[in-house]
Scaffold this active site. Structure first.
Site, PDB file in Angstrom:
ATOM      1  N   ILE A  91       0.840  -1.192   0.000  1.00  0.00           N
ATOM      2  CA  ILE A  91       0.000   0.000   0.000  1.00  0.00           C
ATOM      3  C   ILE A  91       0.882   1.252   0.000  1.00  0.00           C
ATOM      4  CG2 ILE A  91      -0.369  -0.220   2.505  1.00  0.00           C
ATOM      5  CD1 ILE A  91      -3.186   1.055   1.997  1.00  0.00           C
ATOM      6  N   GLU A  92       0.835   1.968  -1.117  1.00  0.00           N
ATOM      7  CA  GLU A  92       1.712   3.106  -1.321  1.00  0.00           C
ATOM      8  C   GLU A  92       0.952   4.275  -1.947  1.00  0.00           C
ATOM      9  OE1 GLU A  92       5.712   2.397  -2.851  1.00  0.00           O
ATOM     10  OE2 GLU A  92       5.225   0.268  -3.072  1.00  0.00           O
ATOM     11  N   ASN A  93       1.629   5.425  -1.943  1.00  0.00           N
ATOM     12  CA  ASN A  93       1.203   6.596  -2.695  1.00  0.00           C
ATOM     13  C   ASN A  93      -0.233   7.006  -2.331  1.00  0.00           C
ATOM     14  OD1 ASN A  93       1.333   8.679  -4.556  1.00  0.00           O
ATOM     15  ND2 ASN A  93       1.699   7.399  -6.321  1.00  0.00           N
TER      16      ASN A  93
END
Length: 273
Positions: A91-93
């Site tokens: 889970i990024e950005n």
């Protein structure tokens, strides 16, 4: 596998095909292509795979699926396609920074856990050298509050924007911060907290100028993992676990540092849990 003894590989990334439907890199089907062929090859040689959903770029399922149940359904398609034993949410950005999406991911993973007894789940996120930032801590707290029995909260200790000491030192410091956050959120004792954290490093030159993770750093992480029996020791990426050769520069296909083939993988392969 033959050169290093490593048995498990993480394949990345599953993204949205534009809607609430999973596809490799957002455009390759789950079945019938090179990705499924690679999985069959790994399993045929006695190994297995973790599929990772998300990453930094591209359209994210967490954002394209409008509810936790819809998102869980998209995750389930991937699990069913390959009969997965383990599943990673990277889970990024924008997916990471959106509070509504963070909760949706946690709630979807809880559904996945209930429908797939025994499946191992990882949630992977960025970090500071001191551990997860406020957003990362919030994500862990959301998981604990929801009763999500996540097997490991995993950090990626690189692209720091500055750190002191070696990257190995910074990685250990980040892991200690992660352990404290998980311990606090879930009420674990020290031993259980360590058993619910993990690391996904990067070999060689990272995306940040002047930041390099060496084999010595990997060995320091290995010692920490062995001491505390953490849940996961992985890295990005085996595809770049080789010397760039003359005139080459670090990227998806080489590390940017002087090394022998699979030198980083051989260190990680020593970790037995």
């Amino acid at each position: 596998m033959a050169a290093t003894g490593v048995k498990w590989f993480t394949l990345a990334f599953i993204l949205s095909d534009g809607g609430c439907n999973p596809a490799w890199d957002g455009n390759r089907p789950l079945k019938g292509g090179s990705d499924e062929a690679a999985i069959k090859s790994i399993r045929g040689a006695g190994g297995d795979i973790v599929v990772s959903v998300g990453g930094w770029s591209g359209a994210k399922l967490g954002e394209k699926c409008g509810s936790a149940s819809a998102l869980a359904g998209a995750y389930q398609k991937v699990i069913d396609a390959y009969k997965l034993k383990a599943f990673d949410i990277d889970i990024e950005n924008t997916e990471f920074s959106n509070a509504t999406v963070r909760r949706r991911v946690v709630d979807a993973l809880k559904i996945v856990k209930s429908k797939n007894p025994g499946i191992v789940t990882y949630v992977t996120m960025g970090t500071t050298p001191q551990g997860p930032d406020a957003t990362g801590k919030d994500l862990i707290k959301l998981g604990a509050a929801a009763g999500l029995a996540n097997d490991a909260w995993v950090i990626m200790p690189f692209d720091f924007g500055g750190h002191s000491g070696t990257m190995g030192d910074a990685s250990v410091s980040a892991m200690e911060g992660l352990k404290a956050a998980v311990k606090s959120a879930y009420g674990y004792g020290d031993a259980d907290a360590y058993r619910h954290i993990g690391i996904s490093s990067m070999n060689g030159k990272t995306d940040e100028a002047g930041e390099t993770v060496t084999t010595g750093d990997f060995k320091k992480i290995l010692g920490y993992a062995q001491q505390h029996h953490i849940a996961r020791y992985a890295f990005w990426a085996v595809n770049r676990d080789r010397d760039c050769g003359s005139g080459g520069s670090a990227g998806d296909s080489c590390s940017g540092v002087a090394q022998s083939p699979y030198e980083f993988t051989k260190i990680v392969a020593q970790y037995g849990g």
